[in-house]
Write a protein that holds these residues in place. Structure first.
Motif, mmCIF file in Angstrom:
data_model
loop_
_atom_site.group_PDB
_atom_site.id
_atom_site.type_symbol
_atom_site.label_atom_id
_atom_site.label_comp_id
_atom_site.label_asym_id
_atom_site.label_seq_id
_atom_site.Cartn_x
_atom_site.Cartn_y
_atom_site.Cartn_z
ATOM 1 N N LYS A 103 -10.298 -14.382 -10.282
ATOM 2 C CA LYS A 103 -9.524 -15.178 -10.535
ATOM 3 C C LYS A 103 -8.672 -15.730 -9.611
ATOM 4 O O LYS A 103 -8.060 -15.041 -8.956
ATOM 5 C CB LYS A 103 -8.517 -14.901 -11.911
ATOM 6 C CG LYS A 103 -7.882 -16.066 -12.335
ATOM 7 C CD LYS A 103 -7.197 -16.033 -13.737
ATOM 8 C CE LYS A 103 -6.525 -17.407 -14.126
ATOM 9 N NZ LYS A 103 -5.818 -17.578 -15.131
ATOM 10 N N SER A 104 -9.025 -16.844 -9.160
ATOM 11 C CA SER A 104 -8.110 -17.466 -8.027
ATOM 12 C C SER A 104 -6.716 -17.502 -8.220
ATOM 13 O O SER A 104 -6.215 -17.697 -9.353
ATOM 14 C CB SER A 104 -8.842 -18.671 -7.461
ATOM 15 O OG SER A 104 -8.526 -19.683 -8.852
ATOM 16 N N THR A 105 -6.049 -17.406 -7.087
ATOM 17 C CA THR A 105 -4.584 -17.640 -6.997
ATOM 18 C C THR A 105 -4.130 -18.857 -6.358
ATOM 19 O O THR A 105 -3.151 -19.350 -6.415
ATOM 20 C CB THR A 105 -3.949 -16.231 -6.633
ATOM 21 O OG1 THR A 105 -4.519 -16.253 -5.037
ATOM 22 C CG2 THR A 105 -3.980 -15.114 -7.434
ATOM 23 N N SER A 106 -5.275 -19.167 -5.296
ATOM 24 C CA SER A 106 -5.002 -20.626 -4.722
ATOM 25 C C SER A 106 -6.534 -20.931 -4.277
ATOM 26 O O SER A 106 -7.273 -20.212 -4.047
ATOM 27 C CB SER A 106 -3.997 -20.515 -3.348
ATOM 28 O OG SER A 106 -4.648 -19.633 -2.621
ATOM 29 N N GLY A 119 -7.914 -14.754 -4.219
ATOM 30 C CA GLY A 119 -7.669 -14.560 -5.681
ATOM 31 C C GLY A 119 -7.929 -12.926 -5.813
ATOM 32 O O GLY A 119 -7.774 -12.166 -4.832
ATOM 33 N N ASN A 120 -7.790 -12.742 -7.243
ATOM 34 C CA ASN A 120 -7.912 -11.166 -7.464
ATOM 35 C C ASN A 120 -9.286 -10.728 -7.972
ATOM 36 O O ASN A 120 -9.860 -11.293 -8.989
ATOM 37 C CB ASN A 120 -7.030 -10.803 -8.435
ATOM 38 C CG ASN A 120 -5.436 -10.982 -8.063
ATOM 39 O OD1 ASN A 120 -4.815 -10.491 -6.984
ATOM 40 N ND2 ASN A 120 -4.411 -11.629 -8.602
ATOM 41 N N PRO A 129 -6.567 -8.238 -3.932
ATOM 42 C CA PRO A 129 -6.573 -9.606 -3.556
ATOM 43 C C PRO A 129 -7.644 -9.783 -2.554
ATOM 44 O O PRO A 129 -7.645 -8.830 -1.593
ATOM 45 C CB PRO A 129 -5.116 -9.728 -3.044
ATOM 46 C CG PRO A 129 -4.643 -8.450 -2.873
ATOM 47 C CD PRO A 129 -5.271 -7.526 -3.771
#
Length: 189
Positions: A103-106, A119-120, A129
């Motif tokens: 799942k992306s964080t940016s 992402g993670n 990450p």
């Protein structure tokens, strides 16, 4: 106070209303990887069963949220014996950890068509990450379905030791570094 909450709710609703969801065209996608075997040859594999969902409100995807799931049991290297070994407790331990997720964080634009996808990644029960490179190949309208489609190539390198995958296998046998290669065709819902 009620006006502030109502204003926030309306702002959130208007931002959400403009978000577009993109689904994976599984017939035109591949989630692959490559490792070095005995320090002399490269072996490729893939996960045959996976899904990707992208949500973005901007046409150039700079605010995209990327979610991927893959069935670890669907690992495929064109060798049944090796695939069974990779599913075993020696590597992915798929009975205990059947799913890989990201799942992306940016999703940060680097240049015209290049992005840093951070992402993670969760694999073998470990979440870490990672940052991958995504290239937007382009968008167009599919001539038959008349739906808007987008193509991405995603690449990167992770270390299997970070996820305790194959911890009993020395890097001289199977490289610690694993190159990820994904080609994704997405359909705007």
């Amino acid at each position: 106070m009620k006006k502030s909450l109502l204003g926030f709710a309306l702002l959130f609703a208007s931002v959400s209303a403009f978000a577009q969801t993109w689904s994976l065209d599984k017939a035109h996608a591949k989630l692959g990887f490559e490792v070095t075997h005995l320090m002399v040859s490269n072996v490729e594999g893939s996960f045959k069963t996976f899904d990707v969902k992208v949500t973005a409100s901007k046409d150039e995807f700079s605010d995209a949220v990327v979610e991927l799931t893959a069935d670890a049991n669907s690992i495929y290297t064109d060798n049944d014996k090796r695939d069974a070994h990779l599913r075993s407790a020696d590597f992915f331990e798929t009975e205990k950890y059947p799913t890989l997720t990201f799942k992306s964080t940016s999703f940060s634009k680097i240049s015209d068509k290049k992005y840093a996808l951070a992402g993670n990644l969760t694999m073998h029960g470990v979440t870490k990450p990672v940052t991958l490179e995504a290239t937007l190949n382009g968008t167009t309208v599919h001539p038959y379905s008349k739906k808007t489609i987008a193509g991405f190539k995603v690449t990167g390198v992770i270390k299997r030791s970070d996820f305790n995958v194959g911890k009993g296998t020395p890097p001289a046998v199977v490289s610690d570094e694993v190159t990820l290669n994904a080609n994704l065709e997405l359909i705007k819902d």
